[in-house]
Motif scaffolding. Structure first.
Motif, PDB file in Angstrom:
ATOM      1  N   THR A   1      -2.177  -2.182  10.410  1.00  0.00           N
ATOM      2  CA  THR A   1      -2.538  -2.672   9.084  1.00  0.00           C
ATOM      3  C   THR A   1      -2.823  -1.544   8.102  1.00  0.00           C
ATOM      4  OG1 THR A   1      -4.832  -2.847   9.769  1.00  0.00           O
ATOM      5  CG2 THR A   1      -3.474  -4.813  10.000  1.00  0.00           C
ATOM      6  N   VAL A   2      -2.904  -0.317   8.571  1.00  0.00           N
ATOM      7  CA  VAL A   2      -3.127   0.813   7.683  1.00  0.00           C
ATOM      8  C   VAL A   2      -1.813   1.150   6.998  1.00  0.00           C
ATOM      9  CG1 VAL A   2      -3.813   3.219   7.551  1.00  0.00           C
ATOM     10  CG2 VAL A   2      -4.950   1.706   9.153  1.00  0.00           C
ATOM     11  N   ALA A   3      -1.828   1.077   5.696  1.00  0.00           N
ATOM     12  CA  ALA A   3      -0.607   1.332   4.933  1.00  0.00           C
ATOM     13  C   ALA A   3      -0.515   2.813   4.602  1.00  0.00           C
ATOM     14  CB  ALA A   3      -0.611   0.499   3.665  1.00  0.00           C
ATOM     15  N   SER A   4       0.525   3.459   5.084  1.00  0.00           N
ATOM     16  CA  SER A   4       0.690   4.877   4.801  1.00  0.00           C
ATOM     17  C   SER A   4       1.520   5.095   3.538  1.00  0.00           C
ATOM     18  CB  SER A   4       1.339   5.577   5.992  1.00  0.00           C
ATOM     19  OG  SER A   4       2.590   4.973   6.262  1.00  0.00           O
ATOM     20  N   THR A   5       2.366   4.122   3.206  1.00  0.00           N
ATOM     21  CA  THR A   5       3.168   4.218   1.984  1.00  0.00           C
ATOM     22  C   THR A   5       3.127   2.885   1.252  1.00  0.00           C
ATOM     23  OG1 THR A   5       5.209   3.470   3.024  1.00  0.00           O
ATOM     24  CG2 THR A   5       4.777   5.851   3.072  1.00  0.00           C
ATOM     25  N   MET A   6       3.512   2.901  -0.004  1.00  0.00           N
ATOM     26  CA  MET A   6       3.574   1.667  -0.768  1.00  0.00           C
ATOM     27  C   MET A   6       4.670   0.762  -0.220  1.00  0.00           C
ATOM     28  SD  MET A   6       1.169   1.475  -2.906  1.00  0.00           S
ATOM     29  CE  MET A   6       1.699   0.100  -3.914  1.00  0.00           C
ATOM     30  N   GLY A   7       5.703   1.353   0.372  1.00  0.00           N
ATOM     31  CA  GLY A   7       6.747   0.552   0.996  1.00  0.00           C
ATOM     32  C   GLY A   7       6.182  -0.339   2.090  1.00  0.00           C
ATOM     33  N   SER A   8       5.233   0.181   2.890  1.00  0.00           N
ATOM     34  CA  SER A   8       4.619  -0.639   3.935  1.00  0.00           C
ATOM     35  C   SER A   8       3.708  -1.714   3.333  1.00  0.00           C
ATOM     36  CB  SER A   8       3.860   0.230   4.939  1.00  0.00           C
ATOM     37  OG  SER A   8       2.834   0.938   4.304  1.00  0.00           O
ATOM     38  N   VAL A   9       3.095  -1.417   2.180  1.00  0.00           N
ATOM     39  CA  VAL A   9       2.299  -2.431   1.476  1.00  0.00           C
ATOM     40  C   VAL A   9       3.212  -3.564   1.006  1.00  0.00           C
ATOM     41  CG1 VAL A   9       0.886  -2.888  -0.574  1.00  0.00           C
ATOM     42  CG2 VAL A   9       0.515  -0.813   0.753  1.00  0.00           C
ATOM     43  N   PHE A  10       4.374  -3.217   0.479  1.00  0.00           N
ATOM     44  CA  PHE A  10       5.318  -4.230   0.026  1.00  0.00           C
ATOM     45  C   PHE A  10       5.840  -5.063   1.202  1.00  0.00           C
ATOM     46  CE2 PHE A  10       6.364  -1.046  -3.531  1.00  0.00           C
ATOM     47  CZ  PHE A  10       5.324  -1.522  -4.313  1.00  0.00           C
ATOM     48  N   ASP A  11       6.062  -4.412   2.347  1.00  0.00           N
ATOM     49  CA  ASP A  11       6.507  -5.144   3.538  1.00  0.00           C
ATOM     50  C   ASP A  11       5.447  -6.157   3.965  1.00  0.00           C
ATOM     51  OD1 ASP A  11       8.837  -3.688   3.613  1.00  0.00           O
ATOM     52  OD2 ASP A  11       8.069  -2.238   5.079  1.00  0.00           O
ATOM     53  N   ARG A  12       4.210  -5.713   3.983  1.00  0.00           N
ATOM     54  CA  ARG A  12       3.106  -6.604   4.376  1.00  0.00           C
ATOM     55  C   ARG A  12       2.976  -7.774   3.410  1.00  0.00           C
ATOM     56  NH1 ARG A  12      -0.111  -6.613   9.030  1.00  0.00           N
ATOM     57  NH2 ARG A  12      -1.801  -8.010   8.548  1.00  0.00           N
ATOM     58  N   TYR A  13       3.133  -7.505   2.126  1.00  0.00           N
ATOM     59  CA  TYR A  13       3.086  -8.561   1.115  1.00  0.00           C
ATOM     60  C   TYR A  13       4.206  -9.577   1.355  1.00  0.00           C
ATOM     61  CZ  TYR A  13       3.258 -10.863  -3.425  1.00  0.00           C
ATOM     62  OH  TYR A  13       3.271 -11.804  -4.423  1.00  0.00           O
ATOM     63  N   GLY A  14       5.373  -9.062   1.693  1.00  0.00           N
ATOM     64  CA  GLY A  14       6.507  -9.945   1.960  1.00  0.00           C
ATOM     65  C   GLY A  14       6.296 -10.836   3.172  1.00  0.00           C
TER      66      GLY A  14
END
Length: 105
Positions: free
Chosen positions: A52-65
């Protein structure tokens, strides 16, 4: 809070046994985990218990999706997915802590 399951109580949340296969029904389209319980559990922990630790904004966007977008309407999902493509192009490799108001503006 929903009522407890009366059958298949051994399964994890959002996992259902349908037509001889285990399915994860929280996201749309539903994800088939497999036809055996060990295979389904392995796939569940692979997808759901991702770090759950987001290292990049891309991973934040993936989690949001995965978490938020499936709860939206079909037309909203389509528009938000298009927006995520544009956001990912600019913010994708950035660390979340590096995003400043001027970047968003």
């Amino acid at each position: 809070m929903g009522r407890p399951r009366k059958r298949d109580a051994h399964l994890l949340p959002y996992v259902r046994l349908k037509h001889g296969a285990y399915w994860y029904i929280k996201i749309v389209p539903n994800v088939r985990f497999g036809s055996t319980l060990p295979e389904a559990m392995a796939r569940y922990y692979e997808i759901v218990d991702a770090p759950t630790v987001a290292s990049t904004m891309g991973s934040v966007f993936d989690r949001y999706g995965l978490d938020v977008l499936p709860r939206k309407g079909p037309e909203t999902q389509r528009k938000y997915r298009a927006s995520l493509v544009l956001l990912r192009a600019f913010f994708g490799p950035m660390a979340p802590a590096d995003v400043r108001p001027r970047h968003v503006y």
